[in-house]
Design a protein around this motif. Structure first.
Motif, short mmCIF file in Angstrom:
data_model
loop_
_atom_site.label_atom_id
_atom_site.label_comp_id
_atom_site.label_asym_id
_atom_site.label_seq_id
_atom_site.Cartn_x
_atom_site.Cartn_y
_atom_site.Cartn_z
N ALA A 1 0.83 -1.21 0.00
CA ALA A 1 0.00 0.00 0.00
C ALA A 1 0.86 1.25 0.00
O ALA A 1 2.02 1.23 0.41
N GLU A 2 0.27 2.33 -0.49
CA GLU A 2 0.93 3.65 -0.41
C GLU A 2 0.04 4.54 0.45
O GLU A 2 -1.16 4.28 0.59
N ILE B 1 -9.17 2.53 0.09
CA ILE B 1 -9.70 1.17 -0.02
C ILE B 1 -11.16 1.11 0.38
O ILE B 1 -11.54 1.59 1.45
N VAL B 2 -11.97 0.55 -0.51
CA VAL B 2 -13.40 0.37 -0.26
C VAL B 2 -13.59 -1.08 0.18
O VAL B 2 -13.31 -2.00 -0.59
N PHE C 1 -0.72 2.98 -12.72
CA PHE C 1 -2.11 3.39 -12.48
C PHE C 1 -2.16 4.81 -11.96
O PHE C 1 -1.28 5.24 -11.22
N PRO C 2 -3.22 5.57 -12.33
CA PRO C 2 -3.31 6.94 -11.81
C PRO C 2 -3.49 6.97 -10.29
O PRO C 2 -4.03 6.03 -9.71
N ARG C 3 -2.98 8.03 -9.68
CA ARG C 3 -3.12 8.21 -8.23
C ARG C 3 -4.19 9.24 -7.94
O ARG C 3 -4.37 10.15 -8.73
N PRO C 4 -4.91 9.18 -6.80
CA PRO C 4 -4.79 8.12 -5.81
C PRO C 4 -5.41 6.83 -6.32
O PRO C 4 -6.37 6.85 -7.10
N LEU C 5 -4.86 5.72 -5.86
CA LEU C 5 -5.41 4.41 -6.22
C LEU C 5 -6.68 4.17 -5.44
O LEU C 5 -6.70 4.33 -4.22
N LEU C 6 -7.72 3.80 -6.14
CA LEU C 6 -8.98 3.41 -5.48
C LEU C 6 -9.15 1.92 -5.68
O LEU C 6 -9.21 1.45 -6.82
N LEU C 7 -9.21 1.20 -4.58
CA LEU C 7 -9.21 -0.26 -4.65
C LEU C 7 -10.34 -0.84 -3.83
O LEU C 7 -10.77 -0.23 -2.84
N GLY C 8 -10.82 -2.01 -4.20
CA GLY C 8 -11.89 -2.65 -3.44
C GLY C 8 -11.42 -3.95 -2.83
O GLY C 8 -10.49 -4.59 -3.34
N THR C 9 -12.06 -4.35 -1.74
CA THR C 9 -11.76 -5.66 -1.17
C THR C 9 -12.92 -6.17 -0.31
O THR C 9 -13.68 -5.37 0.24
N HIS C 10 -13.03 -7.51 -0.25
CA HIS C 10 -13.94 -8.13 0.71
C HIS C 10 -13.13 -8.73 1.87
O HIS C 10 -13.71 -9.35 2.76
N MET C 11 -11.83 -8.56 1.85
CA MET C 11 -11.02 -9.22 2.89
C MET C 11 -11.30 -8.64 4.27
O MET C 11 -11.49 -7.43 4.40
#
Ligand code: A3P
Length: 308
Positions: A36-37, A42-43, A105-115
């Motif tokens: 991570a940066e 993170i969603v 990838f463009p910043r900020p990175l928007l990422l998803g997770t179910h973890m």
């Protein structure tokens, strides 16, 4: 330990949560390779809690300087939000032999997770990156999962009856579950570090979308200016991401593969309502789930209004 699966013959316990064998591989890959940066956003959700919606809202907020909500070529009009905010475990790190080069990838990175929060790589917790979590009352979440799984379930496994599915759900045997541990993990972290985790409830965001959009924008570091508010930007984004609007888009009516290959995007949009559980669950089921939630959430401060 293993349990009967919803989409695969079995679910396996990995680091105290249930998942499919393929997911375990991907999650290990996330844990080993995602660094991570500070600026990453993170969603996080448990499946069927409003992930598609929260990803759309977050994307629209963060990218509104490049794409105004009323712009004809807004990416949310032609792409599903899961394409714009990719899942770590289903998209980016799904193939452990192909680790993505995220530097392009463009910043900020928007990422998803179910973890679950405990399973996220250390860098996510150690750095300043932020997590938005959306929870949904377990009654509607169950109903949503049951419909969804019966659509995606391979024919050779046969349909999953309501009773059977409900029993699995109540025992916590559900992807990324037990869901009570999942929500409590993020809940406690949001209390301990409110600058790190924003905890949203699907029902509350539905009830007053604009209020929560402002809260979300502030938290993500992209607050609305007075000028934007007066210009209708908050309402505009709420409308752009509303269930009715998203469900009717071509990409969501006929598009495929937003999450994994072959996946029909339209399966992500069913009713988008609060309280649909009342049409399906028997009084005995409601009682059983209410008791479970009361016991599991006791003393946590997390509640679901009239539900439990
Ligand atoms: P229902 O099955 O109750 O209709 P997820 O995105 O986590 O898979 O959750 C899916 C649920 O969110 C489904 O609930 C779906 O209809 C609902 N949903 C999808 N898009 C939505 C939106 N823009 N606003 C509100 N709910 C939405």
């Amino acid at each position: 330990p293993k349990e009967r699966g919803w989409r695969t013959p079995n679910l396996y316990l990995y680091q105290h949560f249930w998942c499919q064998p393929k997911e375990i591989q991907a999650i290990i890959s996330v844990q080993n390779h995602y660094n991570a940066e500070n600026t990453d956003l993170i969603v996080a959700t448990i499946p069927k809690s409003g992930t598609t919606w929260l990803k759309a809202l977050s994307f629209a907020i963060v990218n509104r300087r490049n794409f105004a909500h009323n712009q004809k070529n807004h990416p949310l009009l032609t792409s599903n939000s899961h394409e714009l905010v990719p899942f770590l475990e289903y998209k980016l790190f799904a193939d452990y032999e192909n680790i993505p080069d995220m530097s392009r990838f463009p910043r900020p990175l928007l990422l998803g997770t179910h973890m679950p929060i405990n399973a996220l790589p250390d860098s996510v917790m150690d750095l300043k990156c932020k997590i938005v979590y959306m929870v949904r009352n377990p009654f509607d979440t169950f109903v949503s999962i049951w419909h969804f799984m019966n659509k995606l379930r391979p024919e050779y496994l046969g349909p999953l009856s309501l009773e059977e599915a409900f029993d699995m759900y109540c025992r916590g045997a559900i992807g990324f579950g037990p869901y009570w541990d999942h929500m409590l993990g993020y809940w406690y972290e949001s209390l301990r570090a409110p600058q790190k985790v924003l905890f949203l409830k699907y029902e509350e965001v539905k009830e007053n979308t604009c209020f929560h959009l402002k809260k979300l924008a502030e938290f993500l570091g992209f607050p609305f200016s007075l000028e934007e508010e007066e210009g209708g930007a908050v309402e505009g984004i709420a409308k752009l991401c509303s269930f009715d609007k998203m469900k009717d888009l071509d990409v969501n009516k006929t598009g495929k593969g937003a999450i994994t290959a072959g996946f029909e995007n339209r399966d992500l949009f069913r009713k988008g309502e609060v309280g649909d559980w009342a049409n399906l669950l028997t009084p005995l089921m409601v009682e059983r789930l209410t008791d479970i939630m009361e016991e599991k959430l006791a003393g946590s401060g997390l509640t679901f209004g009239v539900f439990c």
